[in-house]
Design an enzyme around this catalytic site. Structure first.
Site, PDB file in Angstrom:
ATOM      1  N   ASP A  92     -26.213 -52.018  59.617  1.00  0.00           N
ATOM      2  CA  ASP A  92     -26.020 -50.185  60.619  1.00  0.00           C
ATOM      3  C   ASP A  92     -25.575 -49.567  60.299  1.00  0.00           C
ATOM      4  O   ASP A  92     -24.176 -49.329  59.296  1.00  0.00           O
ATOM      5  CB  ASP A  92     -24.931 -51.315  61.503  1.00  0.00           C
ATOM      6  CG  ASP A  92     -24.736 -50.831  62.142  1.00  0.00           C
ATOM      7  OD1 ASP A  92     -24.551 -49.727  62.521  1.00  0.00           O
ATOM      8  OD2 ASP A  92     -23.405 -50.451  63.848  1.00  0.00           O
ATOM      9  N   ASP A 106     -24.232 -40.629  63.396  1.00  0.00           N
ATOM     10  CA  ASP A 106     -25.628 -42.470  63.685  1.00  0.00           C
ATOM     11  C   ASP A 106     -26.831 -41.734  63.068  1.00  0.00           C
ATOM     12  O   ASP A 106     -27.459 -42.269  62.117  1.00  0.00           O
ATOM     13  CB  ASP A 106     -25.369 -42.586  64.951  1.00  0.00           C
ATOM     14  CG  ASP A 106     -24.857 -43.294  65.513  1.00  0.00           C
ATOM     15  OD1 ASP A 106     -23.936 -44.211  64.767  1.00  0.00           O
ATOM     16  OD2 ASP A 106     -24.405 -43.321  66.663  1.00  0.00           O
ATOM     17  N   GLU A 119     -24.618 -57.209  61.354  1.00  0.00           N
ATOM     18  CA  GLU A 119     -22.886 -57.427  61.914  1.00  0.00           C
ATOM     19  C   GLU A 119     -22.687 -58.837  62.331  1.00  0.00           C
ATOM     20  O   GLU A 119     -21.871 -59.185  61.297  1.00  0.00           O
ATOM     21  CB  GLU A 119     -22.644 -57.120  63.417  1.00  0.00           C
ATOM     22  CG  GLU A 119     -23.426 -55.300  63.416  1.00  0.00           C
ATOM     23  CD  GLU A 119     -22.951 -54.744  64.983  1.00  0.00           C
ATOM     24  OE1 GLU A 119     -22.288 -53.876  65.540  1.00  0.00           O
ATOM     25  OE2 GLU A 119     -23.604 -55.324  65.947  1.00  0.00           O
ATOM     26  N   LEU A 158     -23.866 -46.663  61.361  1.00  0.00           N
ATOM     27  CA  LEU A 158     -22.673 -46.037  61.375  1.00  0.00           C
ATOM     28  C   LEU A 158     -22.169 -46.939  61.865  1.00  0.00           C
ATOM     29  O   LEU A 158     -21.828 -46.747  63.488  1.00  0.00           O
ATOM     30  CB  LEU A 158     -22.745 -44.475  61.309  1.00  0.00           C
ATOM     31  CG  LEU A 158     -21.580 -44.421  61.064  1.00  0.00           C
ATOM     32  CD1 LEU A 158     -20.874 -43.966  60.060  1.00  0.00           C
ATOM     33  CD2 LEU A 158     -21.934 -42.575  61.898  1.00  0.00           C
ATOM     34  N   ASP A 159     -21.620 -48.013  61.633  1.00  0.00           N
ATOM     35  CA  ASP A 159     -20.623 -48.478  62.320  1.00  0.00           C
ATOM     36  C   ASP A 159     -19.135 -48.265  63.519  1.00  0.00           C
ATOM     37  O   ASP A 159     -18.729 -48.209  62.458  1.00  0.00           O
ATOM     38  CB  ASP A 159     -20.213 -50.316  62.339  1.00  0.00           C
ATOM     39  CG  ASP A 159     -19.414 -51.323  63.102  1.00  0.00           C
ATOM     40  OD1 ASP A 159     -19.704 -51.857  63.901  1.00  0.00           O
ATOM     41  OD2 ASP A 159     -18.254 -51.087  62.399  1.00  0.00           O
ATOM     42  N   ASP A 165     -27.483 -48.003  72.802  1.00  0.00           N
ATOM     43  CA  ASP A 165     -25.953 -46.920  73.064  1.00  0.00           C
ATOM     44  C   ASP A 165     -26.339 -45.811  72.720  1.00  0.00           C
ATOM     45  O   ASP A 165     -27.897 -45.550  72.117  1.00  0.00           O
ATOM     46  CB  ASP A 165     -25.695 -47.561  71.944  1.00  0.00           C
ATOM     47  CG  ASP A 165     -25.007 -49.719  71.714  1.00  0.00           C
ATOM     48  OD1 ASP A 165     -24.521 -49.298  73.420  1.00  0.00           O
ATOM     49  OD2 ASP A 165     -24.341 -49.921  70.548  1.00  0.00           O
ATOM     50  N   GLU A 213     -30.085 -50.799  63.661  1.00  0.00           N
ATOM     51  CA  GLU A 213     -29.609 -50.911  64.558  1.00  0.00           C
ATOM     52  C   GLU A 213     -29.930 -49.560  66.114  1.00  0.00           C
ATOM     53  O   GLU A 213     -30.573 -49.616  66.608  1.00  0.00           O
ATOM     54  CB  GLU A 213     -27.702 -50.729  64.827  1.00  0.00           C
ATOM     55  CG  GLU A 213     -27.988 -50.886  66.002  1.00  0.00           C
ATOM     56  CD  GLU A 213     -26.364 -50.237  65.800  1.00  0.00           C
ATOM     57  OE1 GLU A 213     -25.875 -51.182  67.393  1.00  0.00           O
ATOM     58  OE2 GLU A 213     -25.192 -50.030  65.196  1.00  0.00           O
ATOM     59  N   GLU A 214     -30.295 -48.559  64.533  1.00  0.00           N
ATOM     60  CA  GLU A 214     -30.730 -47.460  65.535  1.00  0.00           C
ATOM     61  C   GLU A 214     -32.435 -46.849  65.338  1.00  0.00           C
ATOM     62  O   GLU A 214     -32.713 -46.361  65.778  1.00  0.00           O
ATOM     63  CB  GLU A 214     -30.741 -46.120  64.036  1.00  0.00           C
ATOM     64  CG  GLU A 214     -29.218 -46.177  64.286  1.00  0.00           C
ATOM     65  CD  GLU A 214     -27.606 -45.676  65.939  1.00  0.00           C
ATOM     66  OE1 GLU A 214     -28.171 -45.753  65.892  1.00  0.00           O
ATOM     67  OE2 GLU A 214     -26.991 -46.685  64.931  1.00  0.00           O
TER      68      GLU A 214
END
Length: 322
Positions: A113, A69, A275, A115-116, A63, A92-93
């Site tokens: 995560d 983020d 998540e 910044l969802d 993404d 996630e990053e």
């Protein structure tokens, strides 16, 4: 004076200490709380500080990364690494796990995560942070295998919603779900929602799904959503596109949230460790159900799934028991 000011504020640190008597867990939750206060400041000042737009990079799942983020990720990593109670972090990053240096390492492993829902940042829609916490295995020095376990071994799960108010919701293994609102006047998360549960009568009839993917859904999912929309009193559709916002509403108002496996994403789209598992733990301990739907030949609980890698994906069907 006491009628105007809370002279006995039940803060996050106080609640965690009273609930667990675990000093290291208090430090961990304080580090998460501090990083979320920093994220709050960045989100609220995003326009003024020119933090809208892309950072020119992609994250672990391909993404596009937004500027916020990257900023939120750095804030969380710095807070957790320097807390002295973490040994392994998964974000996630970041494509690879972050191993905390031995001199700063502790017993906890955290997946998050930062910044969802960041695709909503530039249009000023709610975003959030999601996290799950595990203890490293006995004798382990802290490796990625300490996180590759089912949600049944997760010791704490939570999320923070950044919106008109900033609210942290979390639960400990086998415990109730509690909510804390950030009081900007004292800079603390204060206990505001005790023992959060789904409405007893099932609450509002709301379904939340990205129907833009419906062409890829299998027939049972399409039929279920069509059923929600039919009849004398059909369900209302509400879909924000930020999982934190959609799940928070689902717990408070009732209804169902779906992000199922489909022909385009047979393993689902949402990530299991930061998540699926944390949200499933919160949903179940608030009296709801967290299922994968039909996945790998059978219907499963999300909490029973064991990730085979740190960015493993899973399908999600969560909501009240109705």
């Amino acid at each position: 004076m006491a009628d105007k000011f809370d002279v006995d504020a039940k803060t996050l640190n106080r609640f965690v200490m009273a609930s667990t008597q675990d000093h290291e867990l208090v430090i961990l939750m304080n580090a998460i709380g501090t990083s979320c206060k920093l994220v709050t400041s960045a989100v609220q000042r995003a326009g003024v500080a020119k933090l809208y737009g892309l950072a020119g990079e992609v994250n672990s799942t391909g993404d596009d990364q937004k500027k916020l983020d990257v900023l939120a990720n750095d804030m969380m990593i710095n807070a957790l690494v320097n807390s002295g109670v973490c040994c392994v972090l998964v974000s996630e990053e970041n494509e690879e796990p972050i191993i905390v240096p031995p001199g700063k390492a502790g017993k906890y492993c955290v997946a998050f995560d930062p910044l969802d829902g960041s695709s909503n940042i530039d249009c000023n829609v709610s975003v959030g942070t999601i996290f799950s916490v595990y203890k490293k295995k006995p004798g382990s020095v802290g490796t990625v295998n300490d996180l590759l376990r089912s949600g049944l071994e997760c010791v704490c799960a939570g999320y923070v919603a950044y919106s008109s108010a900033v609210e942290m919701v979390f639960t400990f293994q086998g415990g109730d779900v509690h909510g804390f609102c950030l009081d900007s006047t004292i800079g603390e998360f204060v206990h505001t929602r005790e023992k959060m549960v789904f409405p007893e009568d099932g609450g509002k009839k709301i379904y939340s799904a990205n129907e833009g993917n419906s062409v890829h859904w299998d027939k049972p999912i399409r039929d279920a959503v069509e059923h929600f929309k039919s009849g004398e009193k059909p369900y209302t559709a509400r879909y924000v596109g930020s999982m934190v916002a959609d799940i928070h509403r689902t717990i408070l108002y009732g209804g169902i949230y779906l992000y199922p496996a489909d022909n385009k994403s047979p393993k689902g789209k949402l990530r299991l460790l930061y998540e699926g598992i944390p949200m499933a733990m919160i949903i179940e301990q608030a009296g709801g159900i967290a299922s994968t739907g039909m996945f790998q030949g059978k219907i499963q609980r999300v909490l029973d799934l064991v990730p085979d890698e740190i960015h493993a994906k899973c399908p999600i069907i969560m909501g009240g028991k109705r």
